[in-house]
Write a protein that holds these residues in place. Structure first.
Motif, mmCIF file in Angstrom:
data_model
loop_
_atom_site.group_PDB
_atom_site.id
_atom_site.type_symbol
_atom_site.label_atom_id
_atom_site.label_comp_id
_atom_site.label_asym_id
_atom_site.label_seq_id
_atom_site.Cartn_x
_atom_site.Cartn_y
_atom_site.Cartn_z
ATOM 1 N N ASP A 97 19.158 -41.752 38.993
ATOM 2 C CA ASP A 97 20.555 -41.321 38.973
ATOM 3 C C ASP A 97 21.116 -41.231 40.379
ATOM 4 O O ASP A 97 22.234 -41.666 40.649
ATOM 5 N N ARG A 98 20.325 -40.628 41.271
ATOM 6 C CA ARG A 98 20.821 -40.427 42.641
ATOM 7 C C ARG A 98 20.921 -41.730 43.409
ATOM 8 O O ARG A 98 21.823 -41.919 44.231
ATOM 9 N N LEU A 99 19.987 -42.653 43.149
ATOM 10 C CA LEU A 99 20.059 -43.955 43.816
ATOM 11 C C LEU A 99 21.302 -44.715 43.351
ATOM 12 O O LEU A 99 22.049 -45.278 44.167
ATOM 13 N N ILE A 100 21.541 -44.717 42.040
ATOM 14 C CA ILE A 100 22.722 -45.416 41.514
ATOM 15 C C ILE A 100 24.006 -44.723 41.992
ATOM 16 O O ILE A 100 24.981 -45.385 42.347
ATOM 17 N N ALA A 101 23.974 -43.386 42.019
ATOM 18 C CA ALA A 101 25.165 -42.652 42.492
ATOM 19 C C ALA A 101 25.466 -43.002 43.951
ATOM 20 O O ALA A 101 26.634 -43.177 44.330
ATOM 21 N N LEU A 102 24.420 -43.130 44.750
ATOM 22 C CA LEU A 102 24.610 -43.523 46.144
ATOM 23 C C LEU A 102 25.220 -44.918 46.215
ATOM 24 O O LEU A 102 26.154 -45.172 46.993
ATOM 25 N N ALA A 103 24.690 -45.828 45.410
ATOM 26 C CA ALA A 103 25.214 -47.200 45.392
ATOM 27 C C ALA A 103 26.697 -47.190 45.022
ATOM 28 O O ALA A 103 27.510 -47.893 45.640
ATOM 29 N N GLU A 104 27.059 -46.371 44.023
ATOM 30 C CA GLU A 104 28.462 -46.313 43.587
ATOM 31 C C GLU A 104 29.357 -45.763 44.696
ATOM 32 O O GLU A 104 30.465 -46.245 44.917
ATOM 33 N N ARG A 105 28.822 -44.751 45.396
ATOM 34 C CA ARG A 105 29.578 -44.146 46.480
ATOM 35 C C ARG A 105 29.805 -45.163 47.614
ATOM 36 O O ARG A 105 30.901 -45.270 48.165
ATOM 37 N N ALA A 156 32.318 -47.803 46.512
ATOM 38 C CA ALA A 156 33.696 -47.310 46.519
ATOM 39 C C ALA A 156 34.304 -47.410 47.912
ATOM 40 O O ALA A 156 35.514 -47.514 48.071
ATOM 41 N N ARG A 157 33.455 -47.377 48.930
ATOM 42 C CA ARG A 157 33.906 -47.508 50.320
ATOM 43 C C ARG A 157 33.969 -48.954 50.772
ATOM 44 O O ARG A 157 34.242 -49.245 51.916
ATOM 45 N N GLY A 158 33.604 -49.883 49.902
ATOM 46 C CA GLY A 158 33.650 -51.293 50.272
ATOM 47 C C GLY A 158 32.345 -51.832 50.814
ATOM 48 O O GLY A 158 32.286 -52.977 51.282
ATOM 49 N N ALA A 159 31.274 -51.044 50.758
ATOM 50 C CA ALA A 159 29.972 -51.545 51.206
ATOM 51 C C ALA A 159 29.407 -52.504 50.163
ATOM 52 O O ALA A 159 29.852 -52.527 49.017
ATOM 53 N N ARG A 160 28.437 -53.313 50.587
ATOM 54 C CA ARG A 160 27.769 -54.258 49.673
ATOM 55 C C ARG A 160 26.606 -53.554 48.977
ATOM 56 O O ARG A 160 25.919 -52.734 49.594
ATOM 57 N N MET A 198 33.896 -54.150 57.997
ATOM 58 C CA MET A 198 33.061 -53.268 58.816
ATOM 59 C C MET A 198 33.521 -51.851 58.512
ATOM 60 O O MET A 198 34.680 -51.523 58.663
ATOM 61 N N ILE A 199 32.603 -51.031 58.057
ATOM 62 C CA ILE A 199 33.037 -49.739 57.558
ATOM 63 C C ILE A 199 32.304 -48.590 58.221
ATOM 64 O O ILE A 199 32.317 -47.492 57.738
ATOM 65 N N SER A 200 31.599 -48.873 59.298
ATOM 66 C CA SER A 200 30.904 -47.771 59.948
ATOM 67 C C SER A 200 31.258 -47.763 61.433
ATOM 68 O O SER A 200 30.476 -48.192 62.253
ATOM 69 N N PRO A 201 32.448 -47.280 61.747
ATOM 70 C CA PRO A 201 32.911 -47.335 63.133
ATOM 71 C C PRO A 201 31.996 -46.595 64.098
ATOM 72 O O PRO A 201 31.910 -46.957 65.259
ATOM 73 N N GLN A 202 31.284 -45.570 63.607
ATOM 74 C CA GLN A 202 30.455 -44.801 64.536
ATOM 75 C C GLN A 202 29.147 -45.505 64.883
ATOM 76 O O GLN A 202 28.517 -45.192 65.860
ATOM 77 N N SER A 203 28.717 -46.445 64.055
ATOM 78 C CA SER A 203 27.490 -47.156 64.405
ATOM 79 C C SER A 203 27.858 -48.544 64.916
ATOM 80 O O SER A 203 28.881 -49.104 64.549
ATOM 81 N N GLN A 204 26.983 -49.098 65.745
ATOM 82 C CA GLN A 204 27.282 -50.352 66.427
ATOM 83 C C GLN A 204 27.232 -51.557 65.502
ATOM 84 O O GLN A 204 28.205 -52.252 65.309
ATOM 85 N N ALA A 205 26.055 -51.758 64.917
ATOM 86 C CA ALA A 205 25.823 -53.000 64.188
ATOM 87 C C ALA A 205 26.091 -52.810 62.698
ATOM 88 O O ALA A 205 26.175 -51.694 62.203
ATOM 89 N N ASP A 239 27.207 -42.629 55.117
ATOM 90 C CA ASP A 239 28.423 -43.101 55.788
ATOM 91 C C ASP A 239 28.161 -44.197 56.813
ATOM 92 O O ASP A 239 29.097 -44.824 57.309
ATOM 93 N N THR A 240 26.901 -44.407 57.158
ATOM 94 C CA THR A 240 26.581 -45.420 58.177
ATOM 95 C C THR A 240 26.060 -46.713 57.562
ATOM 96 O O THR A 240 25.708 -47.653 58.270
ATOM 97 N N ILE A 241 25.983 -46.755 56.221
ATOM 98 C CA ILE A 241 25.351 -47.899 55.548
ATOM 99 C C ILE A 241 26.405 -48.922 55.108
ATOM 100 O O ILE A 241 27.355 -48.580 54.415
ATOM 101 N N ASP A 242 26.211 -50.161 55.514
ATOM 102 C CA ASP A 242 27.137 -51.225 55.140
ATOM 103 C C ASP A 242 26.634 -52.037 53.955
ATOM 104 O O ASP A 242 27.409 -52.714 53.283
ATOM 105 N N LEU A 243 25.327 -52.016 53.744
ATOM 106 C CA LEU A 243 24.735 -52.773 52.643
ATOM 107 C C LEU A 243 23.485 -52.050 52.167
ATOM 108 O O LEU A 243 22.638 -51.676 52.973
#
Ligand code: ADP
Length: 326
Positions: free
Chosen positions: A168-176, A179-183, A16-23, A147-151
């Motif tokens: 490019d921006r979509l892939i860069a977002l996915a990489e970012r 890197a935080r452990g999101a799916r 769980m990597i988004s402490p500020q959001s609930q679900a 920062d609120t996206i888990d997957l």
């Protein structure tokens, strides 16, 4: 139950990597178009459809009681049709806060032309759609919410509709996120006519696979994209992908799943006596698979869930079947 869900994700290794959001928040990015169905100059039925939107709807349906938050990221217009689209998505339980409303564009449109014999032809008006311009913004709602996206879930069609900068921006977002452990989930959905040529598509697919934690492949699509002949070749290609978890859809034939470098596990599909309409078969499979995985089931069990849902979907007309038929 949210708390229970979070501890369940942790148990099965999903941080769980988004402490500020609930679900746990799953976001699907892509294009949904308006649909017209009927005969030329006859009455037309209106609906909507798009691979990632279909998956979002089925994921929300499958996860209704689990507390999973499902969002759709796309762009629509400011017109009344777009407003109605958003209302319908919200009714499906899909969050729409990452939808951009483009001041000068409209949703894409396709028409399913039905001839008197029942044969269907698809006509498209989508080159100038709002969704194609999603990344024209300096900072999209999707990127702002990173920062609120888990997957994050996107498809070959999501990539195809964007220009090079958007991809490019979509892939860069996915990489970012990764890197935080999101799916990061990629569904190959290859549509040749949306790409200028096959080698360009191949290069973007390679990047998408390198950033994904789960790849969902329609075997026929990948074979077309890679110029492979024979299922064995296609399966070997899929097996070698640099993705931890790979799932291969093969129509009525058993689905194949593999984790890490292990061998394929075959999972039978559910026999269907009368296939009515295969629209959204693969999309619903992906939703059923993902919902099951997020609820802690193993890949083979999740593939069985995906096959069961897809088997229901193809026995009804249209992309989204009645809730009562789920
Ligand atoms: P796509 O819709 O992406 O082209 P497929 O044709 O491989 O993908 O179908 C996706 C899923 O739909 C399959 O994995 C299976 O679960 C289900 N499916 C498709 N055709 C059939 C069929 N004739 N009988 C049972 N299940 C089917």
């Amino acid at each position: 139950s949210l708390f229970k869900m979070k501890s369940c994700f942790i148990e099965f290794g999903i941080n769980m990597i988004s402490p500020q959001s609930q679900a746990f928040r799953a976001v699907l990015f892509g294009e949904c178009m308006l649909e017209l169905q009927g005969q030329a100059f006859g009455a037309m039925q209106q609906s909507f459809g798009g691979d990632t939107l279909n998956t979002a709807a089925y994921l929300a349906r499958c996860s209704a009681s689990t507390g999973l938050a499902v969002d759709y990221a796309t762009a629509v217009g400011e017109d009344p049709l777009s407003t109605e689209l958003l209302r319908r998505w919200a009714q499906e339980g899909i969050g729409c806060t990452l939808v951009h409303r483009h001041p000068r564009r409209l949703p894409g449109l396709y028409q399913i032309q039905v001839d008197p014999q029942g044969e269907r032809t698809f006509l498209y008006w989508r080159d100038q759609s709002a969704a194609r311009a999603y990344f024209d913004e300096a900072l999209t709602p999707l990127e702002a919410a990173a920062d609120t996206i888990d997957l994050l879930y996107f498809s070959g069609i999501s990539l195809a509709i964007l220009d090079g900068d958007g991809r490019d921006r979509l892939i860069a977002l996915a990489e970012r996120l990764r890197a935080r452990g999101a799916r990061v989930v990629f569904d190959n959905n290859y549509r040749a006519r949306l790409w200028p040529d096959r080698s360009i598509a191949q290069a973007w697919y390679d990047r998408a696979y390198r950033t994904s934690t789960l790849a969902l492949l329609t075997l026929d699509d990948e074979m077309l994209l890679r110029g492979l002949s024979g299922e064995a070749q296609g399966l070997d290609f899929a097996h070698a992908l640099p993705v931890e978890e790979v799932v291969v859809k093969r129509g009525a034939q058993p689905s194949c799943v593999r984790m890490n470098r292990q061998g394929w596990t075959e999972v039978p599909t559910v026999p269907v006596e009368r296939v009515v309409d295969t629209t959204a078969a693969g999309d619903s499979f992906g939703a059923g698979y993902l919902a099951a995985r997020l609820q802690g089931l193993a890949p083979a069990e999740a593939a069985a869930a995906g096959n069961a849902l897809a088997a229901r979907v193809i026995q009804h007309r249209g992309a989204l079947i009645p809730h009562a038929a789920m």
